[in-house]
Design a protein around this motif. Structure first.
Motif, mmCIF file in Angstrom:
data_model
loop_
_atom_site.group_PDB
_atom_site.id
_atom_site.type_symbol
_atom_site.label_atom_id
_atom_site.label_comp_id
_atom_site.label_asym_id
_atom_site.label_seq_id
_atom_site.Cartn_x
_atom_site.Cartn_y
_atom_site.Cartn_z
ATOM 1 N N UNK A 171 -28.713 48.016 -39.686
ATOM 2 C CA UNK A 171 -30.076 47.502 -39.563
ATOM 3 C C UNK A 171 -30.242 46.183 -40.310
ATOM 4 N N UNK A 172 -29.583 46.046 -41.446
ATOM 5 C CA UNK A 172 -29.635 44.785 -42.203
ATOM 6 C C UNK A 172 -29.085 43.641 -41.358
ATOM 7 N N UNK A 173 -27.923 43.858 -40.749
ATOM 8 C CA UNK A 173 -27.317 42.813 -39.938
ATOM 9 C C UNK A 173 -28.157 42.518 -38.700
ATOM 10 N N UNK A 174 -28.732 43.541 -38.096
ATOM 11 C CA UNK A 174 -29.558 43.338 -36.911
ATOM 12 C C UNK A 174 -30.752 42.436 -37.225
ATOM 13 N N UNK A 175 -31.490 42.758 -38.285
ATOM 14 C CA UNK A 175 -32.671 41.967 -38.634
ATOM 15 C C UNK A 175 -32.289 40.524 -38.945
ATOM 16 N N UNK A 176 -31.212 40.366 -39.683
ATOM 17 C CA UNK A 176 -30.758 39.025 -40.062
ATOM 18 C C UNK A 176 -30.357 38.228 -38.818
ATOM 19 N N UNK A 177 -29.607 38.842 -37.914
ATOM 20 C CA UNK A 177 -29.123 38.155 -36.720
ATOM 21 C C UNK A 177 -30.274 37.748 -35.808
ATOM 22 N N UNK A 178 -31.217 38.650 -35.608
ATOM 23 C CA UNK A 178 -32.356 38.321 -34.756
ATOM 24 C C UNK A 178 -33.180 37.174 -35.335
ATOM 25 N N UNK A 179 -33.352 37.180 -36.644
ATOM 26 C CA UNK A 179 -34.102 36.094 -37.275
ATOM 27 C C UNK A 179 -33.378 34.762 -37.103
ATOM 28 N N UNK A 180 -32.051 34.785 -37.205
ATOM 29 C CA UNK A 180 -31.272 33.556 -37.018
ATOM 30 C C UNK A 180 -31.396 33.043 -35.581
ATOM 31 N N UNK A 181 -31.329 33.935 -34.620
ATOM 32 C CA UNK A 181 -31.432 33.523 -33.225
ATOM 33 C C UNK A 181 -32.795 32.908 -32.943
ATOM 34 N N UNK A 182 -33.852 33.499 -33.480
ATOM 35 C CA UNK A 182 -35.201 32.952 -33.305
ATOM 36 C C UNK A 182 -35.304 31.576 -33.952
#
Length: 398
Positions: free
Chosen positions: A207-218
Motif C-alpha cells: 500500500x505504501x508503494x501504491x500510494x507513492x507511485x500514484x502520486x508520482x504519476x499524477x
C-alpha cells in the motif's frame, strides 16, 4: 559442554581468515585458517555459544541486533566477508550438512506464497516508513541492483543505466502496452512511459508503494499512461506487448515458479517480449537464511538458474537471452550501506537502535554474499516466438 562443542565446530569451519572469540568469563579462543579477514567477536552472555551451535544464522543476527554479540572494531565488513568465505568452503562438515538438509526439507513450506500470504510478506518489508527508504535509495527509489557501466558512476547514474539497459532488451515502440509485475515506487514504469511512449500497468502488494507511485504519476501528468493497482500478478487479465519484472521474482517462492511463468506466457501477446530481473545464485538450489526470513524477507528465496530454467521450459516460453551480472549488486549495496550509515541517527529516530543494527546487518550481509558467496543477478529475456527479438545482441548496446 556448549563451549567444547562450539570449539570443535569452529576448528573445522575456519578455513580462511581468523576468528577470535572473547567469552563472557574473559577467556579467549582463536581459530585460524589461510589468509583472509581477521575478526573478533565478544559474547556477552552464556547462552550465545549454545545458540550458535543450534541455530548459527539466527543467533549471530539476533545477537548483533540485541547487543549480546559485539564485533571488535564494529567490523561488519570483515565479519560478513569471513562468514561468506568460510560458508562456501564448509559444505562437507556434518553440522553444515544437517542445517542444509533441514532447511531444504522446510523449503516448500517456507516459500508457500498464495495471494493472501504474499501480501502480508510484502507488507513486512515494503510498508515500512517511506522516510526509511529516503535515507539510502536514489531519488527515483530504485530498490534493486544498479548497473555500473563505469566504476566511477554515482548511484543515481547507475540506476538510470539499469533502467536504460532493461528498456533496450524490451524493444519498446510507442503505443505498446506494458505489464510490470512488482512496480515498486513507480520509477521504471514512469521512465518507460515518458521516454518510449508506452502505456504501463504496474501491480504491487504494498500500500505504501501504491500510494507513492500514484502520486508520482499524477505529479508527472502521466496518470493516463501509467496505472498502478494493488493486485497480485496472478489476478491480472488481458494481454500485453511487453512484460517486465525487476526484483520481484525473489518473492514468488519455488512452489509457484510454474504459475509465475505460465502467467507471463498467458499475458504476453503472440509476438510479445518479457524481461525478468532477479537476484540469483551461481550454485545448485539452496535455502534462505532463517534470520533473513524472519526479519527481512519472509517467503523470500534467491533462485538457482536451473530452477528458473526448469519452470520456463515447462511453460513453453522461449529463452531469447540470459545475462548474468556479478558484482553490480555488491556495489549497489555498498552505496546503500554508506548512505544509510551517514543518516543512521535519523533511522534510529524513526525506529530504534535495534532496528538500525538489524538494517546494517542485512545490508552488509547482502553485499558480502555477492562478493564472496556466489550470488549474482540474472536477467532473463523471454518470448513466445523466437523471432520476437533481433537475432544478434547489438540492439542491447546501441
Amino acid at each position: 559442554m556448549w563451549d567444547k562443542l562450539l570449539d570443535g565446530m569452529l576448528r573445522g569451519f575456519v578455513k580462511t581468515g581468523a576468528l577470535e572469540i572473547t567469552h563472557p568469563d574473559g577467556r579467549v579462543s582463536r581459530y585460524e585458517g589461510g589468509p583472509g579477514p581477521d575478526v573478533g567477536l565478544r559474547f556477552h552472555d552464556e547462552g550465545v555459544a549454545r545458540g550458535i551451535i543450534t541455530a548459527p544464522d539466527m543467533t549471530l543476527g539476533e545477537g548483533f541486533m540485541e547487543g549480546r554479540i559485539t564485533i571488535e572494531g564494529d567490523d561488519l565488513d570483515g565479519l560478513h566477508a569471513f562468514l561468506a568465505m568460510n560458508v562456501t568452503q564448509s559444505g562437507d562438515l556434518w553440522w553444515r550438512k544437517t542445517i542444509q538438509t533441514t532447511r531444504l526439507a522446510r523449503r516448500r513450506l517456507d516459500q508457500w506464497n498464495p495471494a493472501s500470504k504474499a501480501r502480508a510478506n510484502v507488507a513486512h518489508h515494503y510498508d515500512l516508513s517511506a522516510a526509511l527508504y529516503d535515507l539510502f535509495l536514489d531519488a527515483d527509489r530504485q530498490y534493486s541492483c544498479a548497473y555500473f557501466a563505469r566504476p566511477d558512476m554515482t548511484l543515481e547514474e547507475a540506476q538510470a543505466a539499469k533502467k536504460a539497459h532493461i528498456a533496450k532488451k524490451l524493444c519498446l515502440e510507442p503505443g505498446m502496452r506494458v505489464f510490470e509485475i512488482g512496480s515498486g515506487w513507480g520509477g521504471l514504469a514512469l521512465t518507460l512511459a515518458q521516454d518510449f511512449g508506452v502505456e504501463v500497468l504496474g501491480v504491487t502488494l504494498s500500500t505504501e508503494q501504491l500510494d507513492w507511485s500514484r502520486a508520482r504519476a499524477e505529479a508527472a501528468g502521466m496518470a493516463d499512461k501509467v496505472r498502478f493497482e494493488l493486485k497480485d500478478y496472478r489476478a491480472v487479465t488481458g494481454q500485453f506487448d511487453r512484460i517486465v519484472s525487476v526484483g520481484m521474482f525473489e518473492h514468488v517462492g519455488v512452489p509457484h515458479y510454474r504459475d509465475y511463468f505460465d502467467t507471463v506466457r498467458d499475458r504476453l501477446t503472440p509476438d510479445g517480449v518479457a524481461l525478468i530481473h532477479t537476484i540469483g545464485r551461481a550454485t545448485p538450489p539452496g535455502s534462505t537464511s532463517p534470520w533473513i526470513t524472519k526479519y527481512i524477507f519472509p517467503g523470500g528465496y534467491v533462485p538457482a538458474l536451473s530452477e528458473m530454467s526448469a519452470a520456463v521450459e515447462a511453460s513453453g516460453l522461449y529463452p531469447t537471452d540470459v545475462e548474468v551480472w556479478r558484482l553490480h549488486y555488491a556495489e549497489t549495496l555498498r552505496h546503500w550501506y554508506d548512505r544509510f550509515m551517514a543518516r543512521a541517527e535519523e533511522a534510529e529516530r524513526l525506529y530504534d537502535a535495534r532496528f538500525v543494527r538489524m538494517w546494517r546487518y542485512y545490508l552488509k550481509a547482502s553485499e558480502m554474499s555477492f562478493r564472496h558467496a556466489k550470488q549474482c543477478v540474472f536477467q532473463m529475456q523471454l518470448a513466445r516466438q523466437q523471432e520476437a527479438v533481433p537475432l544478434t545482441r547489438d540492439y542491447m548496446s546501441s
